[in-house]
Design a protein around this motif. Structure first.
Motif, PDB file in Angstrom:
ATOM      1  N   VAL A  70      56.383  17.163 -36.002  1.00 20.47           N
ATOM      2  CA  VAL A  70      56.570  17.290 -37.458  1.00 20.47           C
ATOM      3  C   VAL A  70      58.021  17.022 -37.844  1.00 20.47           C
ATOM      4  N   LEU A  71      58.940  17.302 -36.927  1.00 21.27           N
ATOM      5  CA  LEU A  71      60.351  16.986 -37.218  1.00 21.27           C
ATOM      6  C   LEU A  71      60.553  15.472 -37.253  1.00 21.27           C
ATOM      7  N   ARG A  72      59.907  14.764 -36.319  1.00 22.74           N
ATOM      8  CA  ARG A  72      60.017  13.295 -36.317  1.00 22.74           C
ATOM      9  C   ARG A  72      59.428  12.708 -37.599  1.00 22.74           C
ATOM     10  N   GLU A  73      58.329  13.308 -38.070  1.00 20.56           N
ATOM     11  CA  GLU A  73      57.736  12.847 -39.329  1.00 20.56           C
ATOM     12  C   GLU A  73      58.696  13.053 -40.493  1.00 20.56           C
ATOM     13  N   LEU A 190      57.342   1.989 -42.473  1.00 22.04           N
ATOM     14  CA  LEU A 190      57.574   1.508 -41.111  1.00 22.04           C
ATOM     15  C   LEU A 190      59.073   1.526 -40.799  1.00 22.04           C
ATOM     16  N   LYS A 191      59.869   1.121 -41.807  1.00 18.56           N
ATOM     17  CA  LYS A 191      61.325   1.136 -41.654  1.00 18.56           C
ATOM     18  C   LYS A 191      61.820   2.561 -41.369  1.00 18.56           C
ATOM     19  N   GLY A 192      61.236   3.511 -42.090  1.00 18.28           N
ATOM     20  CA  GLY A 192      61.602   4.920 -41.898  1.00 18.28           C
ATOM     21  C   GLY A 192      61.249   5.401 -40.505  1.00 18.28           C
ATOM     22  N   ILE A 193      60.073   4.997 -40.038  1.00 17.30           N
ATOM     23  CA  ILE A 193      59.625   5.413 -38.704  1.00 17.30           C
ATOM     24  C   ILE A 193      60.559   4.845 -37.633  1.00 17.30           C
ATOM     25  N   MET A 194      60.970   3.570 -37.825  1.00 22.95           N
ATOM     26  CA  MET A 194      61.897   2.944 -36.868  1.00 22.95           C
ATOM     27  C   MET A 194      63.250   3.650 -36.907  1.00 22.95           C
TER      28      MET A 194
END
Lengths: 253, 324
Positions: A70-73, A190-194
Protein backbone atom coordinates in the motif's frame (compact mmCIF):
# COMPACT_ATOMS: atom_id res chain seq x y z
CA UNK A 1 3.28 22.36 3.58
CA UNK A 2 4.83 19.08 4.67
CA UNK A 3 2.15 16.46 5.11
CA UNK A 4 2.23 12.95 6.54
CA UNK A 5 -0.55 10.56 5.54
CA UNK A 6 -1.15 7.51 7.73
CA UNK A 7 -2.42 4.52 5.78
CA UNK A 8 -3.66 1.17 7.00
CA UNK A 9 -3.73 -1.99 4.96
CA UNK A 10 -7.03 -3.85 5.43
CA UNK A 11 -8.78 -6.89 3.89
CA UNK A 12 -10.47 -6.17 0.57
CA UNK A 13 -14.16 -5.35 0.55
CA UNK A 14 -15.23 -8.66 -0.99
CA UNK A 15 -13.21 -10.71 1.54
CA UNK A 16 -15.25 -13.55 3.00
CA UNK A 17 -14.66 -13.47 6.75
CA UNK A 18 -12.94 -16.50 8.19
CA UNK A 19 -11.80 -16.78 11.80
CA UNK A 20 -8.63 -18.63 12.87
CA UNK A 21 -8.78 -21.92 14.78
CA UNK A 22 -8.33 -20.17 18.11
CA UNK A 23 -11.25 -17.85 17.36
CA UNK A 24 -9.15 -14.84 18.22
CA UNK A 25 -8.31 -13.31 14.83
CA UNK A 26 -9.00 -13.71 11.14
CA UNK A 27 -7.34 -16.44 9.09
CA UNK A 28 -4.69 -14.21 7.57
CA UNK A 29 -3.59 -16.59 4.85
CA UNK A 30 -6.98 -16.36 3.11
CA UNK A 31 -6.90 -12.61 2.85
CA UNK A 32 -6.06 -10.21 0.05
CA UNK A 33 -5.38 -6.71 1.26
CA UNK A 34 -5.89 -3.15 0.04
CA UNK A 35 -5.62 0.44 1.27
CA UNK A 36 -8.24 1.34 3.85
CA UNK A 37 -10.72 3.42 1.86
CA UNK A 38 -10.87 6.57 4.06
CA UNK A 39 -7.03 6.57 4.08
CA UNK A 40 -7.06 6.65 0.27
CA UNK A 41 -9.17 9.82 0.50
CA UNK A 42 -6.71 11.24 3.06
CA UNK A 43 -3.84 10.60 0.63
CA UNK A 44 -5.74 12.25 -2.22
CA UNK A 45 -6.43 15.30 -0.04
CA UNK A 46 -2.75 15.53 0.90
CA UNK A 47 -1.71 15.37 -2.78
CA UNK A 48 -4.20 18.16 -3.63
CA UNK A 49 -2.89 20.35 -0.78
CA UNK A 50 0.66 19.79 -1.98
CA UNK A 51 -0.32 20.75 -5.53
CA UNK A 52 -1.84 23.97 -4.19
CA UNK A 53 0.69 24.97 -1.51
CA UNK A 54 3.88 23.08 -2.41
CA UNK A 55 5.83 20.91 0.03
CA UNK A 56 5.88 17.15 0.30
CA UNK A 57 3.67 14.17 1.08
CA UNK A 58 5.02 11.26 3.11
CA UNK A 59 2.97 8.04 3.38
CA UNK A 60 3.30 6.12 6.66
CA UNK A 61 2.09 2.69 7.66
CA UNK A 62 2.55 0.22 10.51
CA UNK A 63 2.50 -3.50 9.81
CA UNK A 64 4.29 -6.57 8.46
CA UNK A 65 6.19 -6.84 5.16
CA UNK A 66 2.94 -6.88 3.13
CA UNK A 67 2.10 -3.23 3.99
CA UNK A 68 4.93 -2.16 1.65
CA UNK A 69 2.36 -2.80 -1.09
CA UNK A 70 0.00 0.00 0.00
CA UNK A 71 2.97 2.31 0.52
CA UNK A 72 4.16 1.61 -3.03
CA UNK A 73 0.66 2.41 -4.28
CA UNK A 74 0.73 5.71 -2.40
CA UNK A 75 4.11 6.52 -3.98
CA UNK A 76 2.70 5.67 -7.41
CA UNK A 77 -0.19 8.08 -6.82
CA UNK A 78 2.23 10.87 -6.02
CA UNK A 79 3.54 10.63 -2.45
CA UNK A 80 7.20 11.68 -2.32
CA UNK A 81 8.47 9.02 0.06
CA UNK A 82 7.23 6.53 2.63
CA UNK A 83 7.88 5.34 6.17
CA UNK A 84 7.20 1.72 7.05
CA UNK A 85 7.12 0.90 10.76
CA UNK A 86 7.82 -2.82 10.76
CA UNK A 87 5.45 -4.67 13.04
CA UNK A 88 4.57 -8.35 12.79
CA UNK A 89 1.64 -8.73 15.17
CA UNK A 90 -1.01 -6.30 13.95
CA UNK A 91 -3.78 -8.47 15.39
CA UNK A 92 -2.67 -7.69 18.92
CA UNK A 93 -2.35 -3.98 18.19
CA UNK A 94 -4.99 -1.50 19.17
CA UNK A 95 -5.14 2.16 18.22
CA UNK A 96 -2.80 3.07 21.11
CA UNK A 97 -0.07 0.80 19.74
CA UNK A 98 -0.51 1.95 16.13
CA UNK A 99 -0.72 5.64 17.07
CA UNK A 100 2.28 5.28 19.39
CA UNK A 101 4.31 3.73 16.59
CA UNK A 102 3.24 6.42 14.11
CA UNK A 103 4.02 9.20 16.62
CA UNK A 104 7.55 7.88 17.11
CA UNK A 105 8.06 7.62 13.34
CA UNK A 106 6.87 11.12 12.42
CA UNK A 107 7.73 13.19 15.52
CA UNK A 108 11.18 14.34 14.39
CA UNK A 109 10.06 15.26 10.87
CA UNK A 110 8.14 18.38 11.94
CA UNK A 111 5.14 17.88 9.68
CA UNK A 112 2.67 20.77 9.33
CA UNK A 113 -0.24 18.44 8.83
CA UNK A 114 -0.96 14.77 9.47
CA UNK A 115 -3.92 13.25 7.62
CA UNK A 116 -5.50 9.86 8.03
CA UNK A 117 -8.87 8.22 7.42
CA UNK A 118 -11.60 8.63 10.03
CA UNK A 119 -11.55 4.92 10.82
CA UNK A 120 -10.38 1.63 9.41
CA UNK A 121 -12.51 -0.96 7.68
CA UNK A 122 -10.97 -3.75 9.76
CA UNK A 123 -10.95 -3.06 13.49
CA UNK A 124 -12.89 0.19 13.12
CA UNK A 125 -11.60 1.80 16.31
CA UNK A 126 -11.97 5.37 14.99
CA UNK A 127 -9.24 6.37 17.43
CA UNK A 128 -5.83 6.27 15.78
CA UNK A 129 -5.75 9.80 14.32
CA UNK A 130 -6.97 11.45 17.51
CA UNK A 131 -4.65 9.46 19.79
CA UNK A 132 -1.80 10.36 17.41
CA UNK A 133 -2.68 14.06 17.77
CA UNK A 134 -2.49 13.80 21.55
CA UNK A 135 0.82 11.92 21.40
CA UNK A 136 2.28 14.60 19.09
CA UNK A 137 0.74 17.50 21.01
CA UNK A 138 -1.03 18.67 17.82
CA UNK A 139 -4.51 20.18 17.56
CA UNK A 140 -6.96 17.96 15.69
CA UNK A 141 -10.38 17.66 14.11
CA UNK A 142 -12.28 14.62 12.88
CA UNK A 143 -14.60 13.51 10.04
CA UNK A 144 -13.40 16.26 7.71
CA UNK A 145 -15.05 17.07 4.36
CA UNK A 146 -12.97 20.12 3.29
CA UNK A 147 -9.54 21.55 4.15
CA UNK A 148 -8.40 25.16 3.68
CA UNK A 149 -4.90 26.31 4.61
CA UNK A 150 -4.56 29.95 5.68
CA UNK A 151 -0.85 30.59 6.50
CA UNK A 152 -0.37 29.15 10.00
CA UNK A 153 -4.00 28.11 10.42
CA UNK A 154 -6.11 25.35 8.96
CA UNK A 155 -9.87 25.71 8.47
CA UNK A 156 -11.79 22.49 8.12
CA UNK A 157 -15.37 21.48 7.45
CA UNK A 158 -16.40 18.90 10.04
CA UNK A 159 -19.26 16.58 9.25
CA UNK A 160 -21.79 16.33 12.06
CA UNK A 161 -24.66 13.86 12.13
CA UNK A 162 -27.84 14.04 10.07
CA UNK A 163 -26.61 16.35 7.28
CA UNK A 164 -25.13 19.08 9.54
CA UNK A 165 -21.67 20.57 9.11
CA UNK A 166 -19.43 22.99 10.99
CA UNK A 167 -16.33 24.96 10.07
CA UNK A 168 -13.54 24.84 12.65
CA UNK A 169 -10.23 26.72 12.58
CA UNK A 170 -7.11 25.66 14.45
CA UNK A 171 -3.38 26.39 14.44
CA UNK A 172 -0.89 24.22 12.56
CA UNK A 173 0.52 21.67 13.10
CA UNK A 174 -2.66 19.62 13.20
CA UNK A 175 -4.00 16.11 12.69
CA UNK A 176 -7.14 15.71 10.58
CA UNK A 177 -9.17 12.53 10.12
CA UNK A 178 -10.68 12.50 6.65
CA UNK A 179 -14.16 11.29 5.68
CA UNK A 180 -14.68 9.20 2.55
CA UNK A 181 -16.04 11.25 -0.33
CA UNK A 182 -14.13 14.46 0.51
CA UNK A 183 -12.66 14.37 -3.03
CA UNK A 184 -12.45 12.15 -6.08
CA UNK A 185 -9.62 9.65 -6.02
CA UNK A 186 -7.02 9.66 -8.76
CA UNK A 187 -5.63 6.48 -10.24
CA UNK A 188 -1.92 5.82 -10.39
CA UNK A 189 -0.56 6.48 -13.87
CA UNK A 190 2.01 4.27 -15.53
CA UNK A 191 4.46 7.15 -15.17
CA UNK A 192 3.63 7.31 -11.46
CA UNK A 193 4.15 3.58 -11.04
CA UNK A 194 7.56 3.82 -12.76
CA UNK A 195 8.55 6.87 -10.69
CA UNK A 196 7.53 5.09 -7.48
CA UNK A 197 10.25 2.50 -8.00
CA UNK A 198 12.90 5.14 -7.39
CA UNK A 199 11.22 6.58 -4.28
CA UNK A 200 12.37 5.76 -0.78
CA UNK A 201 10.49 3.53 1.66
CA UNK A 202 12.31 4.06 4.94
CA UNK A 203 11.97 1.14 7.32
CA UNK A 204 11.70 1.93 11.00
CA UNK A 205 11.67 -0.46 13.92
CA UNK A 206 8.67 -0.66 16.22
CA UNK A 207 9.36 1.47 19.31
CA UNK A 208 9.56 -0.43 22.60
CA UNK A 209 7.09 -0.19 25.44
CA UNK A 210 3.80 0.12 23.55
CA UNK A 211 1.06 -1.89 25.26
CA UNK A 212 -2.39 -2.61 23.84
CA UNK A 213 -5.21 -1.42 26.05
CA UNK A 214 -7.68 -3.96 24.74
CA UNK A 215 -7.66 -7.67 24.09
CA UNK A 216 -9.89 -9.73 21.80
CA UNK A 217 -11.21 -12.68 23.79
CA UNK A 218 -13.20 -14.13 20.92
CA UNK A 219 -13.98 -13.26 17.31
CA UNK A 220 -17.04 -14.82 15.68
CA UNK A 221 -19.73 -14.49 13.04
CA UNK A 222 -22.42 -12.03 14.16
CA UNK A 223 -25.45 -13.45 15.87
CA UNK A 224 -28.59 -12.70 13.96
CA UNK A 225 -30.91 -10.23 15.59
CA UNK A 226 -33.75 -11.21 13.30
CA UNK A 227 -35.02 -14.42 11.76
CA UNK A 228 -34.42 -13.90 8.07
CA UNK A 229 -36.48 -15.84 5.60
CA UNK A 230 -34.10 -16.54 2.75
CA UNK A 231 -36.06 -16.86 -0.46
CA UNK A 232 -34.54 -19.23 -3.00
CA UNK A 233 -35.31 -20.22 -6.58
CA UNK A 234 -34.81 -18.58 -9.94
CA UNK A 235 -35.01 -14.77 -9.99
CA UNK A 236 -38.59 -14.98 -11.30
CA UNK A 237 -39.64 -17.52 -8.65
CA UNK A 238 -37.92 -15.66 -5.83
CA UNK A 239 -39.48 -12.37 -6.98
CA UNK A 240 -42.98 -13.92 -7.01
CA UNK A 241 -42.52 -15.42 -3.54
CA UNK A 242 -41.22 -12.12 -2.15
CA UNK A 243 -44.14 -10.16 -3.58
CA UNK A 244 -46.57 -12.67 -2.03
CA UNK A 245 -44.84 -12.35 1.36
CA UNK A 246 -44.87 -8.55 1.24
CA UNK A 247 -48.54 -8.49 0.24
CA UNK A 248 -50.00 -11.28 2.34
CA UNK A 249 -47.69 -11.87 5.32
CA UNK A 250 -46.01 -8.51 5.99
CA UNK A 251 -48.84 -6.47 4.38
CA UNK A 252 -46.55 -3.57 3.54
CA UNK A 253 -47.53 -3.19 -0.11
CA UNK B 1 -18.98 4.10 40.21
CA UNK B 2 -19.97 4.29 36.54
CA UNK B 3 -19.83 7.72 34.94
CA UNK B 4 -22.11 8.34 31.95
CA UNK B 5 -21.33 11.41 29.84
CA UNK B 6 -24.54 12.69 28.26
CA UNK B 7 -24.60 15.00 25.24
CA UNK B 8 -26.69 18.16 24.92
CA UNK B 9 -27.01 20.99 22.45
CA UNK B 10 -28.82 24.13 23.54
CA UNK B 11 -30.17 22.30 26.60
CA UNK B 12 -31.63 19.46 24.51
CA UNK B 13 -30.32 15.94 25.09
CA UNK B 14 -29.93 13.51 22.22
CA UNK B 15 -31.60 10.10 22.32
CA UNK B 16 -28.20 8.43 22.45
CA UNK B 17 -27.61 9.89 25.92
CA UNK B 18 -30.63 7.98 27.25
CA UNK B 19 -29.46 4.87 25.42
CA UNK B 20 -26.12 5.11 27.21
CA UNK B 21 -27.85 5.49 30.58
CA UNK B 22 -29.79 2.30 29.71
CA UNK B 23 -26.47 0.61 28.86
CA UNK B 24 -25.03 1.64 32.24
CA UNK B 25 -28.12 0.37 34.09
CA UNK B 26 -27.81 -2.92 32.20
CA UNK B 27 -24.35 -3.59 33.73
CA UNK B 28 -24.88 -6.04 36.61
CA UNK B 29 -23.74 -5.44 40.17
CA UNK B 30 -25.81 -2.40 41.07
CA UNK B 31 -22.83 -0.07 40.68
CA UNK B 32 -23.91 3.56 41.36
CA UNK B 33 -24.30 5.62 38.19
CA UNK B 34 -23.40 9.30 37.95
CA UNK B 35 -24.42 11.19 34.80
CA UNK B 36 -22.37 14.21 33.74
CA UNK B 37 -23.41 16.75 31.13
CA UNK B 38 -21.08 19.48 29.88
CA UNK B 39 -21.84 22.91 28.50
CA UNK B 40 -21.96 26.64 29.04
CA UNK B 41 -24.17 28.06 31.73
CA UNK B 42 -27.79 27.30 30.89
CA UNK B 43 -27.49 24.40 28.46
CA UNK B 44 -25.87 21.96 30.87
CA UNK B 45 -28.19 22.92 33.75
CA UNK B 46 -31.32 22.54 31.59
CA UNK B 47 -30.15 19.13 30.37
CA UNK B 48 -29.18 18.06 33.91
CA UNK B 49 -32.72 18.77 35.13
CA UNK B 50 -34.05 16.38 32.48
CA UNK B 51 -31.43 13.74 33.30
CA UNK B 52 -32.50 13.81 36.95
CA UNK B 53 -35.55 11.77 35.93
CA UNK B 54 -33.30 8.75 35.35
CA UNK B 55 -32.78 6.16 38.10
CA UNK B 56 -29.20 7.22 38.84
CA UNK B 57 -27.19 8.19 41.90
CA UNK B 58 -26.46 11.76 40.88
CA UNK B 59 -26.39 14.18 37.94
CA UNK B 60 -23.51 16.61 37.54
CA UNK B 61 -23.77 19.67 35.33
CA UNK B 62 -20.23 20.70 34.36
CA UNK B 63 -20.22 24.32 33.26
CA UNK B 64 -17.69 26.68 31.75
CA UNK B 65 -17.96 29.40 29.09
CA UNK B 66 -15.31 27.53 27.08
CA UNK B 67 -17.53 24.41 26.91
CA UNK B 68 -20.05 26.22 24.69
CA UNK B 69 -19.74 25.60 21.80
CA UNK B 70 -18.13 22.15 21.96
CA UNK B 71 -14.40 21.83 21.27
CA UNK B 72 -12.21 18.73 21.55
CA UNK B 73 -9.59 20.54 23.67
CA UNK B 74 -12.21 22.01 26.04
CA UNK B 75 -14.12 18.79 26.60
CA UNK B 76 -10.92 16.76 27.06
CA UNK B 77 -9.59 19.11 29.75
CA UNK B 78 -12.92 19.35 31.58
CA UNK B 79 -13.49 15.58 31.64
CA UNK B 80 -9.89 14.81 32.56
CA UNK B 81 -10.42 16.94 35.65
CA UNK B 82 -13.88 15.51 36.45
CA UNK B 83 -12.66 11.91 36.11
CA UNK B 84 -9.78 12.76 38.44
CA UNK B 85 -12.26 14.00 41.05
CA UNK B 86 -14.89 11.26 40.74
CA UNK B 87 -12.52 8.32 40.20
CA UNK B 88 -15.04 6.11 38.33
CA UNK B 89 -14.39 2.48 37.35
CA UNK B 90 -15.75 3.07 33.85
CA UNK B 91 -16.85 6.05 31.77
CA UNK B 92 -19.56 5.48 29.17
CA UNK B 93 -20.36 7.67 26.16
CA UNK B 94 -22.78 7.48 23.23
CA UNK B 95 -20.76 6.76 20.04
CA UNK B 96 -21.69 10.07 18.40
CA UNK B 97 -19.55 12.16 16.08
CA UNK B 98 -18.81 14.47 19.02
CA UNK B 99 -17.65 11.56 21.17
CA UNK B 100 -15.49 10.28 18.31
CA UNK B 101 -13.93 13.73 18.08
CA UNK B 102 -12.58 14.01 21.63
CA UNK B 103 -12.81 10.75 23.61
CA UNK B 104 -9.76 9.08 21.98
CA UNK B 105 -7.78 12.17 23.01
CA UNK B 106 -9.13 11.90 26.57
CA UNK B 107 -8.24 8.20 26.71
CA UNK B 108 -4.73 8.92 25.38
CA UNK B 109 -4.29 11.76 27.91
CA UNK B 110 -5.38 9.47 30.78
CA UNK B 111 -3.58 6.50 29.18
CA UNK B 112 -6.63 4.32 29.81
CA UNK B 113 -8.40 1.75 27.61
CA UNK B 114 -11.04 2.99 25.19
CA UNK B 115 -13.47 0.50 23.62
CA UNK B 116 -15.50 2.06 20.82
CA UNK B 117 -18.77 1.28 19.05
CA UNK B 118 -19.78 -1.27 21.69
CA UNK B 119 -23.18 -2.91 21.18
CA UNK B 120 -23.50 -4.79 24.46
CA UNK B 121 -21.88 -6.10 27.62
CA UNK B 122 -21.79 -9.52 29.22
CA UNK B 123 -20.06 -10.99 32.25
CA UNK B 124 -17.22 -13.43 31.58
CA UNK B 125 -16.42 -16.59 33.58
CA UNK B 126 -14.29 -14.67 36.07
CA UNK B 127 -16.98 -12.04 36.58
CA UNK B 128 -15.18 -9.26 34.71
CA UNK B 129 -17.16 -7.49 32.02
CA UNK B 130 -16.70 -8.37 28.37
CA UNK B 131 -17.69 -5.82 25.76
CA UNK B 132 -19.18 -6.79 22.40
CA UNK B 133 -18.29 -4.74 19.32
CA UNK B 134 -18.46 -5.17 15.55
CA UNK B 135 -15.27 -5.55 13.55
CA UNK B 136 -14.47 -5.81 9.85
CA UNK B 137 -17.41 -3.63 8.84
CA UNK B 138 -19.82 -5.77 10.84
CA UNK B 139 -18.77 -8.99 9.11
CA UNK B 140 -17.48 -10.28 12.46
CA UNK B 141 -18.22 -9.61 16.12
CA UNK B 142 -15.58 -9.43 18.84
CA UNK B 143 -15.76 -9.97 22.60
CA UNK B 144 -13.21 -7.53 23.96
CA UNK B 145 -11.71 -6.90 27.39
CA UNK B 146 -10.11 -3.63 28.37
CA UNK B 147 -6.51 -3.88 29.59
CA UNK B 148 -4.75 -1.83 32.21
CA UNK B 149 -6.02 0.16 35.17
CA UNK B 150 -9.47 1.75 35.53
CA UNK B 151 -11.27 3.79 34.52
CA UNK B 152 -12.08 2.09 31.23
CA UNK B 153 -13.72 4.27 28.62
CA UNK B 154 -16.48 2.78 26.49
CA UNK B 155 -18.59 4.25 23.68
CA UNK B 156 -21.94 2.63 22.86
CA UNK B 157 -23.19 2.33 19.31
CA UNK B 158 -26.34 4.34 18.57
CA UNK B 159 -29.40 2.11 18.78
CA UNK B 160 -27.76 -0.66 20.83
CA UNK B 161 -30.14 0.08 23.69
CA UNK B 162 -33.56 1.68 23.51
CA UNK B 163 -33.72 5.19 24.95
CA UNK B 164 -37.00 4.30 26.73
CA UNK B 165 -35.21 1.36 28.37
CA UNK B 166 -33.46 3.84 30.66
CA UNK B 167 -35.16 3.28 34.03
CA UNK B 168 -36.74 6.34 35.61
CA UNK B 169 -36.28 6.98 39.34
CA UNK B 170 -39.17 7.14 41.83
CA UNK B 171 -37.94 10.61 42.75
CA UNK B 172 -35.58 12.96 40.88
CA UNK B 173 -31.87 12.28 41.28
CA UNK B 174 -29.87 15.02 43.03
CA UNK B 175 -28.34 17.54 40.62
CA UNK B 176 -25.02 19.21 41.33
CA UNK B 177 -23.54 22.05 39.29
CA UNK B 178 -19.76 22.31 39.19
CA UNK B 179 -17.48 24.78 37.44
CA UNK B 180 -15.13 22.97 35.05
CA UNK B 181 -11.42 23.17 35.67
CA UNK B 182 -10.39 24.53 32.33
CA UNK B 183 -8.14 27.23 30.89
CA UNK B 184 -10.03 28.73 27.96
CA UNK B 185 -6.74 29.90 26.41
CA UNK B 186 -5.63 26.27 26.00
CA UNK B 187 -8.51 25.53 23.59
CA UNK B 188 -7.07 25.54 20.07
CA UNK B 189 -10.18 24.79 18.01
CA UNK B 190 -12.30 27.80 17.04
CA UNK B 191 -15.66 26.50 15.78
CA UNK B 192 -18.29 28.35 13.73
CA UNK B 193 -22.00 27.67 14.11
CA UNK B 194 -23.21 24.30 12.77
CA UNK B 195 -25.27 24.57 9.58
CA UNK B 196 -27.19 22.41 7.14
CA UNK B 197 -25.80 22.37 3.63
CA UNK B 198 -28.98 22.64 1.63
CA UNK B 199 -32.63 22.60 2.48
CA UNK B 200 -33.58 18.96 2.58
CA UNK B 201 -35.98 18.66 -0.35
CA UNK B 202 -36.61 15.01 0.44
CA UNK B 203 -37.65 13.98 3.92
CA UNK B 204 -36.94 10.27 3.80
CA UNK B 205 -37.99 9.92 7.44
CA UNK B 206 -41.61 10.44 6.30
CA UNK B 207 -41.45 7.87 3.47
CA UNK B 208 -43.61 4.76 3.89
CA UNK B 209 -41.47 2.70 1.57
CA UNK B 210 -37.83 3.11 0.60
CA UNK B 211 -35.76 1.39 -2.07
CA UNK B 212 -32.10 1.93 -1.23
CA UNK B 213 -29.06 1.19 -3.37
CA UNK B 214 -25.45 0.45 -2.44
CA UNK B 215 -22.17 -0.32 -4.15
CA UNK B 216 -23.76 -3.36 -5.82
CA UNK B 217 -25.50 -1.04 -8.30
CA UNK B 218 -22.03 -0.58 -9.85
CA UNK B 219 -22.72 2.58 -11.85
CA UNK B 220 -24.95 5.62 -12.09
CA UNK B 221 -26.34 4.35 -15.39
CA UNK B 222 -27.89 1.38 -13.53
CA UNK B 223 -29.93 3.53 -11.13
CA UNK B 224 -32.93 3.19 -13.48
CA UNK B 225 -33.13 -0.47 -12.38
CA UNK B 226 -33.67 0.63 -8.78
CA UNK B 227 -35.91 3.53 -9.81
CA UNK B 228 -38.21 1.12 -11.65
CA UNK B 229 -38.64 -0.89 -8.45
CA UNK B 230 -39.20 2.28 -6.42
CA UNK B 231 -41.90 3.32 -8.89
CA UNK B 232 -43.58 -0.10 -8.74
CA UNK B 233 -43.58 0.02 -4.93
CA UNK B 234 -44.49 3.75 -4.75
CA UNK B 235 -41.29 4.13 -2.75
CA UNK B 236 -38.65 6.84 -2.38
CA UNK B 237 -35.20 6.10 -3.79
CA UNK B 238 -32.33 6.31 -1.28
CA UNK B 239 -28.72 5.15 -1.06
CA UNK B 240 -25.83 4.21 1.18
CA UNK B 241 -22.96 6.63 1.58
CA UNK B 242 -20.62 5.50 -1.24
CA UNK B 243 -23.37 6.16 -3.83
CA UNK B 244 -23.80 9.75 -2.64
CA UNK B 245 -20.02 10.23 -2.29
CA UNK B 246 -19.70 9.28 -5.94
CA UNK B 247 -22.37 11.86 -6.79
CA UNK B 248 -24.71 9.27 -8.31
CA UNK B 249 -27.52 10.43 -6.02
CA UNK B 250 -27.73 13.69 -4.04
CA UNK B 251 -26.49 13.65 -0.42
CA UNK B 252 -30.03 14.31 0.82
CA UNK B 253 -30.96 10.78 -0.26
CA UNK B 254 -28.31 9.20 1.93
CA UNK B 255 -29.42 6.85 4.72
CA UNK B 256 -27.04 6.22 7.63
CA UNK B 257 -25.21 7.90 10.46
CA UNK B 258 -24.05 10.79 8.29
CA UNK B 259 -27.36 11.01 6.41
CA UNK B 260 -30.96 10.48 7.37
CA UNK B 261 -32.36 8.02 9.90
CA UNK B 262 -35.42 6.27 8.54
CA UNK B 263 -38.00 3.80 9.81
CA UNK B 264 -40.40 3.13 6.91
CA UNK B 265 -42.92 0.28 6.69
CA UNK B 266 -40.76 -1.32 4.00
CA UNK B 267 -37.04 -0.87 3.33
CA UNK B 268 -35.57 -2.68 0.33
CA UNK B 269 -31.76 -2.77 0.32
CA UNK B 270 -30.28 -3.44 -3.12
CA UNK B 271 -26.59 -4.31 -3.24
CA UNK B 272 -25.99 -2.80 0.20
CA UNK B 273 -23.51 -4.79 2.30
CA UNK B 274 -24.78 -3.30 5.55
CA UNK B 275 -21.87 -1.49 7.17
CA UNK B 276 -22.69 -0.31 10.69
CA UNK B 277 -22.89 3.31 9.52
CA UNK B 278 -25.73 2.31 7.20
CA UNK B 279 -27.50 -0.07 9.58
CA UNK B 280 -27.88 2.54 12.32
CA UNK B 281 -29.86 4.66 9.86
CA UNK B 282 -32.40 2.01 8.83
CA UNK B 283 -32.56 -0.92 11.23
CA UNK B 284 -35.69 0.51 12.85
CA UNK B 285 -37.62 -0.15 9.62
CA UNK B 286 -40.70 -2.31 10.02
CA UNK B 287 -39.91 -4.82 7.26
CA UNK B 288 -36.47 -5.07 5.68
CA UNK B 289 -35.76 -6.84 2.39
CA UNK B 290 -32.15 -7.44 1.35
CA UNK B 291 -31.06 -8.42 -2.14
CA UNK B 292 -27.34 -9.05 -2.34
CA UNK B 293 -25.05 -11.48 -4.12
CA UNK B 294 -22.87 -11.95 -1.00
CA UNK B 295 -24.56 -14.38 1.43
CA UNK B 296 -22.24 -13.14 4.23
CA UNK B 297 -23.26 -9.49 3.83
CA UNK B 298 -24.19 -8.08 7.28
CA UNK B 299 -27.40 -6.62 5.79
CA UNK B 300 -28.91 -10.12 6.03
CA UNK B 301 -28.56 -9.95 9.82
CA UNK B 302 -31.25 -7.29 10.01
CA UNK B 303 -33.34 -8.44 7.04
CA UNK B 304 -36.77 -10.06 7.38
CA UNK B 305 -36.61 -11.36 3.81
CA UNK B 306 -33.45 -12.01 1.86
CA UNK B 307 -32.64 -13.02 -1.67
CA UNK B 308 -29.06 -14.03 -2.36
CA UNK B 309 -28.60 -13.18 -6.00
CA UNK B 310 -27.71 -10.72 -8.71
CA UNK B 311 -29.81 -7.61 -8.25
CA UNK B 312 -29.74 -7.02 -12.02
CA UNK B 313 -31.70 -10.27 -12.43
CA UNK B 314 -33.82 -10.17 -9.30
CA UNK B 315 -34.99 -6.54 -9.43
CA UNK B 316 -36.46 -6.63 -12.97
CA UNK B 317 -38.21 -9.89 -12.03
CA UNK B 318 -39.55 -8.17 -8.93
CA UNK B 319 -40.88 -5.23 -10.97
CA UNK B 320 -42.58 -7.68 -13.31
CA UNK B 321 -44.12 -9.63 -10.42
CA UNK B 322 -45.37 -6.41 -8.80
CA UNK B 323 -47.00 -5.24 -12.02
CA UNK B 324 -48.79 -8.53 -12.63
Amino acid sequence: MNIAVCIKQVPTRDWQPRVNDGGTWIRDRDVTFETNEPDAYALEEALRLKEKHGGSVVACSVGPERVAQVLREALARGADRAIHVEHASVEASDAFVIAGALAAAVRDERFDLVLTGLQSDDQGFAQTGVVLAERLGFAHATIIMEVQIESSTVRVKRELEGGWFQWVAMPLPAVLTIQSGINHLRYATLKGIMAAKKKEIRKVAMPAGLAARQHIVRLYAPQKVKRTELITGSPAEAAKTLVTRLRETARVI
Amino acid sequence: MILVVAEQRGGTLNRASWETIAAAQHIPGGVPIVVAVLGGSGGATTAAAQLAAAAVHEVVAVEHPSLEPYTADGFTAALQSLIGQLNPTSVLFPHTYQTRDFVPKLAARLDRALLTDVTGTKPSDDGALVFVRPMFQGKLTADVRPQGPAPHLVTFQIGSYRPDAAARGSSPAPVKTVAATLDGASVRQRPDQPYQEARQAVDLSQAERIVSVGRGIKGQEHLSVAQALADALKAELAASRPICDAGWLPMERQVGSSGQTVAPKLYVALGISGAIQHLVGMKGSNVIVAINKDPDAPIFEVADYGIVGDLFEVVPALVKALNE
